[in-house]
Write an enzyme that holds these catalytic residues in place. Structure first.
Site, PDB file in Angstrom:
ATOM      1  N   ASP A   1       0.853  -1.192   0.000  1.00  0.00           N
ATOM      2  CA  ASP A   1       0.000   0.000   0.000  1.00  0.00           C
ATOM      3  C   ASP A   1       0.891   1.246   0.000  1.00  0.00           C
ATOM      4  O   ASP A   1       1.900   1.306   0.717  1.00  0.00           O
ATOM      5  CB  ASP A   1      -0.906   0.005   1.231  1.00  0.00           C
ATOM      6  CG  ASP A   1      -1.890   1.163   1.213  1.00  0.00           C
ATOM      7  OD1 ASP A   1      -2.871   1.092   0.451  1.00  0.00           O
ATOM      8  OD2 ASP A   1      -1.664   2.147   1.945  1.00  0.00           O
TER       9      ASP A   1
ATOM     10  N   ASN B   1      -3.324  12.845  -3.945  1.00  0.00           N
ATOM     11  CA  ASN B   1      -4.450  13.185  -4.817  1.00  0.00           C
ATOM     12  C   ASN B   1      -5.117  14.489  -4.385  1.00  0.00           C
ATOM     13  O   ASN B   1      -5.489  15.323  -5.222  1.00  0.00           O
ATOM     14  CB  ASN B   1      -5.484  12.052  -4.819  1.00  0.00           C
ATOM     15  CG  ASN B   1      -5.050  10.866  -5.656  1.00  0.00           C
ATOM     16  OD1 ASN B   1      -4.356  11.026  -6.653  1.00  0.00           O
ATOM     17  ND2 ASN B   1      -5.443   9.668  -5.251  1.00  0.00           N
TER      18      ASN B   1
ATOM     19  N   HIS C   1      -5.526  14.201  -9.258  1.00  0.00           N
ATOM     20  CA  HIS C   1      -5.494  12.780  -9.618  1.00  0.00           C
ATOM     21  C   HIS C   1      -4.530  12.484 -10.771  1.00  0.00           C
ATOM     22  O   HIS C   1      -4.019  11.366 -10.866  1.00  0.00           O
ATOM     23  CB  HIS C   1      -6.903  12.300  -9.964  1.00  0.00           C
ATOM     24  CG  HIS C   1      -7.790  12.179  -8.764  1.00  0.00           C
ATOM     25  ND1 HIS C   1      -7.768  11.092  -7.926  1.00  0.00           N
ATOM     26  CD2 HIS C   1      -8.706  13.036  -8.240  1.00  0.00           C
ATOM     27  CE1 HIS C   1      -8.633  11.260  -6.942  1.00  0.00           C
ATOM     28  NE2 HIS C   1      -9.227  12.437  -7.111  1.00  0.00           N
TER      29      HIS C   1
ATOM     30  N   ASP D   1      -1.951   9.568 -10.570  1.00  0.00           N
ATOM     31  CA  ASP D   1      -1.819   8.512 -11.580  1.00  0.00           C
ATOM     32  C   ASP D   1      -0.369   8.356 -12.030  1.00  0.00           C
ATOM     33  O   ASP D   1       0.126   7.240 -12.219  1.00  0.00           O
ATOM     34  CB  ASP D   1      -2.695   8.830 -12.793  1.00  0.00           C
ATOM     35  CG  ASP D   1      -4.177   8.617 -12.515  1.00  0.00           C
ATOM     36  OD1 ASP D   1      -4.508   8.037 -11.459  1.00  0.00           O
ATOM     37  OD2 ASP D   1      -5.000   9.044 -13.349  1.00  0.00           O
TER      38      ASP D   1
ATOM     39  N   GLU E   1      -4.577   2.170  -4.622  1.00  0.00           N
ATOM     40  CA  GLU E   1      -3.129   2.287  -4.433  1.00  0.00           C
ATOM     41  C   GLU E   1      -2.557   1.048  -3.747  1.00  0.00           C
ATOM     42  O   GLU E   1      -1.484   1.085  -3.159  1.00  0.00           O
ATOM     43  CB  GLU E   1      -2.786   3.538  -3.620  1.00  0.00           C
ATOM     44  CG  GLU E   1      -3.252   3.531  -2.177  1.00  0.00           C
ATOM     45  CD  GLU E   1      -4.651   4.106  -1.960  1.00  0.00           C
ATOM     46  OE1 GLU E   1      -4.979   4.429  -0.816  1.00  0.00           O
ATOM     47  OE2 GLU E   1      -5.426   4.217  -2.932  1.00  0.00           O
TER      48      GLU E   1
END
Length: 321
Positions: A197, A205, A210, A214, A240
């Site tokens: 994680d 974010n 975002h 990404d 994630e």
């Protein structure tokens, strides 16, 4: 598109039938044994196999080949030479029974052939044309099968791939993990997994958007993949979260690889844009396959996930087993 035809059996008969289309006949194998013929099929990968040897059909040649990946597009055309005279006609009931039997054995097409030497010239030409029509149908069927297989393989790849990171998605993991559990038990080798994680990814974010998030995911996966062994496989499990399958690795070996992944992420910031680089860390929970784990690997995955939650609770940027 090039085509390939494999002939098995009476070459003289088949040559007579294709007297004016010799270029169609790619390869001839006078095979008697199943192993010899299967090896020839694997070597030449034909579109159509013309069989004049009914014994091989009865032994299950067609069904055996069609169960293999290389046989999915092969069209089997059975040829049976009958010893009719020019004045007699075939027994319709026997002909139908034989055709039904051959079709049940995996043959795609069946043609009853009268030796051309007892036919008139026109009859022989008509029979040859019928044979070539069957051959054309077989080639067309084979090419359509190849196209469908390619399209299905492409669609399957899309369905199992995460478009952003270009690694396997959760569906791919659900398909692959039971296979790895099975293989590990069959070959008596260890198997470990890590659930990964990205720490505080929501803040990335929220603060940068975002698109930046990404890009972080893409860069992180690229970096991690360079530190994995050729045996290892990584999947995107959630937003994630990722799962890494360590094949032929026990818990100690899995921990060594997991620590390497953790360090490679934490040691150097990610250059997202020319003016923006961000430092990121990951937390990992790892577990090893046990004898009482279920065949799908759910309990194995759950244990690794529980260790991940504990790693996050204890401050993140660490590996727990």
């Amino acid at each position: 598109m090039t085509t390939s035809i494999l002939l098995i059996g009476n070459h003289k008969l088949l040559s007579t039938l294709t007297e004016h289309n010799a270029s169609l006949l790619s390869t001839w194998v006078e095979g008697e044994s199943m192993d010899e013929v299967i090896q020839a099929i694997k070597t030449h990968l034909p579109d159509v196999v013309i069989l004049e040897n009914s014994l091989l059909i009865d032994q299950g040649l067609c069904q055996s080949v069609k169960q293999k990946a290389y046989g999915r597009w092969i069209y089997f055309l059975a040829i049976k030479s009958q010893k009719y005279s020019s004045q007699t006609h075939p027994d319709l009931q026997a002909y139908c029974s034989e055709k039904i039997h051959f079709l049940a054995q995996g043959v795609d097409g069946y043609l009853d052939i009268i030796p051309p030497e007892i036919l008139s010239k026109n009859q022989a030409q008509a029979q040859a044309q019928l044979f070539l029509s069957h051959l054309e149908i077989g080639l067309l069927w084979s090419q359509k099968c190849k196209t469908l297989i390619q399209e299905n393989d492409y669609l399957s790849t899309i369905a199992l791939c995460d478009p952003l990171t270009e690694i396997g998605n959760r569906r791919a993991l659900d398909w692959d993990l039971p296979r790895q559990v099975y293989n590990a038990r069959k070959h008596h080798v260890p198997l470990s997994i890590a659930v990964v994680d990205i720490d505080y990814f929501k803040a990335v974010n929220d603060n940068y958007g975002h698109l930046v998030g990404d890009r972080i995911l893409q860069l992180l996966i690229t970096r991690i993949k360079h530190k994995l062994r050729p045996l290892d496989t990584i999947f995107r499990y959630g937003g994630e979260e990722f799962v890494v399958v360590f094949k032929q690795a026990n818990l100690d070996q899995g921990e060594v690889i997991a620590q390497r992944l953790r360090r490679t992420v934490a040691e150097q910031p990610f250059l997202v844009e020319p003016e923006l680089s961000l430092s990121v860390t990951i937390s990992l929970g790892i577990a090893e396959l046990k004898s009482d784990d279920d065949p799908q690997g759910r309990s194995l995955l759950q244990r690794a996930d529980e260790k991940l939650l504990l790693a996050k609770a204890r401050g993140r940027n660490q590996v727990l087993r």
